[in-house]
Design a protein around this motif. Sequence first.
Motif, PDB file in Angstrom:
ATOM      1  N   LEU A 122      -8.405   2.181   1.098  1.00  0.00           N
ATOM      2  CA  LEU A 122      -7.350   1.268   0.635  1.00  0.00           C
ATOM      3  C   LEU A 122      -6.964   0.272   1.720  1.00  0.00           C
ATOM      4  O   LEU A 122      -6.736  -0.914   1.435  1.00  0.00           O
ATOM      5  CB  LEU A 122      -6.126   2.078   0.206  1.00  0.00           C
ATOM      6  CG  LEU A 122      -6.253   2.894  -1.083  1.00  0.00           C
ATOM      7  CD1 LEU A 122      -4.973   3.674  -1.333  1.00  0.00           C
ATOM      8  CD2 LEU A 122      -6.564   2.000  -2.271  1.00  0.00           C
TER       9      LEU A 122
ATOM     10  N   VAL B   9       1.248   7.767  -4.285  1.00  0.00           N
ATOM     11  CA  VAL B   9       0.497   8.264  -5.446  1.00  0.00           C
ATOM     12  C   VAL B   9      -0.565   9.271  -4.985  1.00  0.00           C
ATOM     13  O   VAL B   9      -0.769  10.316  -5.625  1.00  0.00           O
ATOM     14  CB  VAL B   9      -0.154   7.092  -6.204  1.00  0.00           C
ATOM     15  CG1 VAL B   9      -1.139   7.610  -7.259  1.00  0.00           C
ATOM     16  CG2 VAL B   9       0.916   6.239  -6.870  1.00  0.00           C
TER      17      VAL B   9
ATOM     18  N   TYR C 168      -7.226   6.716   2.068  1.00  0.00           N
ATOM     19  CA  TYR C 168      -6.319   5.662   2.498  1.00  0.00           C
ATOM     20  C   TYR C 168      -7.019   4.651   3.402  1.00  0.00           C
ATOM     21  O   TYR C 168      -6.661   3.468   3.415  1.00  0.00           O
ATOM     22  CB  TYR C 168      -5.122   6.276   3.221  1.00  0.00           C
ATOM     23  CG  TYR C 168      -3.954   5.322   3.330  1.00  0.00           C
ATOM     24  CD1 TYR C 168      -3.450   4.678   2.209  1.00  0.00           C
ATOM     25  CD2 TYR C 168      -3.346   5.051   4.553  1.00  0.00           C
ATOM     26  CE1 TYR C 168      -2.381   3.799   2.305  1.00  0.00           C
ATOM     27  CE2 TYR C 168      -2.283   4.189   4.653  1.00  0.00           C
ATOM     28  CZ  TYR C 168      -1.810   3.563   3.517  1.00  0.00           C
ATOM     29  OH  TYR C 168      -0.751   2.691   3.613  1.00  0.00           O
TER      30      TYR C 168
ATOM     31  N   LEU D 231       0.970   3.216  -3.200  1.00  0.00           N
ATOM     32  CA  LEU D 231      -0.336   3.802  -3.496  1.00  0.00           C
ATOM     33  C   LEU D 231      -0.565   5.054  -2.663  1.00  0.00           C
ATOM     34  O   LEU D 231      -1.157   6.034  -3.140  1.00  0.00           O
ATOM     35  CB  LEU D 231      -1.436   2.769  -3.232  1.00  0.00           C
ATOM     36  CG  LEU D 231      -1.369   1.497  -4.085  1.00  0.00           C
ATOM     37  CD1 LEU D 231      -2.496   0.546  -3.712  1.00  0.00           C
ATOM     38  CD2 LEU D 231      -1.426   1.842  -5.569  1.00  0.00           C
TER      39      LEU D 231
ATOM     40  N   LEU E 101       0.810  -1.217   0.000  1.00  0.00           N
ATOM     41  CA  LEU E 101       0.000   0.000   0.000  1.00  0.00           C
ATOM     42  C   LEU E 101       0.848   1.273   0.000  1.00  0.00           C
ATOM     43  O   LEU E 101       0.354   2.347  -0.364  1.00  0.00           O
ATOM     44  CB  LEU E 101      -0.927   0.018   1.221  1.00  0.00           C
ATOM     45  CG  LEU E 101      -2.051  -1.021   1.239  1.00  0.00           C
ATOM     46  CD1 LEU E 101      -2.830  -0.936   2.538  1.00  0.00           C
ATOM     47  CD2 LEU E 101      -2.988  -0.823   0.050  1.00  0.00           C
TER      48      LEU E 101
END
Length: 431
Positions: free
Chosen positions: A415, A317, A412, A314, A311
Motif C-alpha cells: 500500500l 482495515v 502495508y 486502510l 492510508l
Amino acid sequence: MSAETQTPQSEAPATPERRCANCGVVLLGEHCYACGQPTKGLVRHFSSIIGDFMDSVFELDSRILRTLGPLLFKPGALSLEYFEGRRVRYVSPVRLFVFLSLFAFFAAQLRFDFAFNEPPVAVTAQPGEAADTAADDEAQPTDETPDELKLDADGSVEGRQVASMRAATTVAEVERLRDEALAELSAARAKGTGIPGVDLGVEIGMDVASEAVRKEAQRRIAEIDKAVAAGEPVPVSASASADAKDTLSFNGEPWHPVDNPLVIDWLGPTGNAWVNAQVGRAEGNIERIKKDPNLLQSAFLSMVPTTLFILLPLFAVLLKIMYVFKKRLYMEHLIVALHSHSFLCGGLLLVVILDALSAWTSGWAWLSRPLGWLEVAMLCWMPVYLLIMQKRVYRQGWIMTLFKYWVLGSCYLVLIGIGATFALMASLVYL
C-alpha cells in the motif's frame, strides 16, 4: 455575656455574580451553559491568544509532555490508556498524528535540501603539483560538447548521456552510453539519503529516470536500424535534440493532446480531457525539475503526510481483518493505527534531527559518533516498537503475533508503494 446580647459577626461581602454578556444568564464556568458563548474574547493580551490557538489546534500544553514519553518509549501504552477511558490527560490521537507528521516531513524536507546543496569538499593540491595539474587540464581533451555541459548545468542526472545517445550513430555507442547513464543512476540510488520513507520516493524517481534512459536508447537504436536498413545516413541532430523538450510517451509515441492523447475507455470524454490536462501539466514541469531537482523532492515530501492520512483507514482495515475474532470495533483499530503512525513520524523527526546534528558536528568525533549511534538505535527501535505494541494491545502469543506482524507489514508495504507512486505523480503535476 448572654447569647442574646452578643453582636452578630459581620458577614463577608458576597462575590458578585458573573453573567453572560450575551444572554445575561448566571455563569457557572468559562462557557455559558445557555448560549455556549465563552467568557474569553479576542480583546486581551496577544500571547494568551497564541496559547489558546496552539491548544485548540495541536493541544500543545502540558499534555504534550505527558504524551511524547509513552508514545516514543512505551509501546502500546497510549492506545491502552485510551481504551481504559483515560483520554483527557493526553493529546488526542488525530491531533498527535497531524502535528508530528507535519513537523517530521517539514524537517525531512529541510534536511533533504541541505544534503543535496552541501558545498563540495575542496581538494588542495601540493605546491609542486599545481602547475602540472593545470597543464594536464589544458592538454587533456574533453569528451563533453557544449550542449552536454549545458544539460549537466541544468541539473539533469542522465541529461549528458541522453543528449549523447541522440547524437550517436552506431548501436554499440548507444548501448555504451545507456549503460553509463544507468550506472550513474544506480550509484545515486545506492548512496541514498539516510532518511526512512524519503528513500522510497528517491528510488521511485530513480526508477522513472532509468526507464526514461532505456526508452531513449531503444528509440535511438530503432532509428539507427531503420536508417541502416534503408541505406540512408543516420540522422544526427545533437544541438536540436539537446534543446528539445522532453515528452511523455503513450502507445510508443510522444504524447499529444490531439494527435496522441491518453485515452482510458471507462472514464469518458470529460474524464479523459481532465487526465490529458494533468499530463500536459506534468510534461511542462519536467523541464523545471531538470533545472532544479529539489522542486520535485519538496513537492513529494509535502504530499507524504496527506498520503499517510489516506492510508491510515486502510491500515485499520488490515488490523480489523487480522484480528476479526477479537471482536474489536473498527475505531479501536483506527486508534492503534493513529498511535503507531504518530510514533513513526516522531521517530522520523528524531532521526532527521540526529542526522543533521551528526553531520554538523562531524569535526568533533566525540560528539558526532554518539549522535550517529543514537540515530542507528532509533532506526532499529522502530520495527521492534511496532512488534511490541501489537503484542501488548492485542494480547496474543508471540508466534501468532510474529506471523500477523509479517503479514501486516508485507501488505502495508505494498500500500505504501502504491501511495508513494500516486504521491510522486501528483507531485509532478501540481509542482
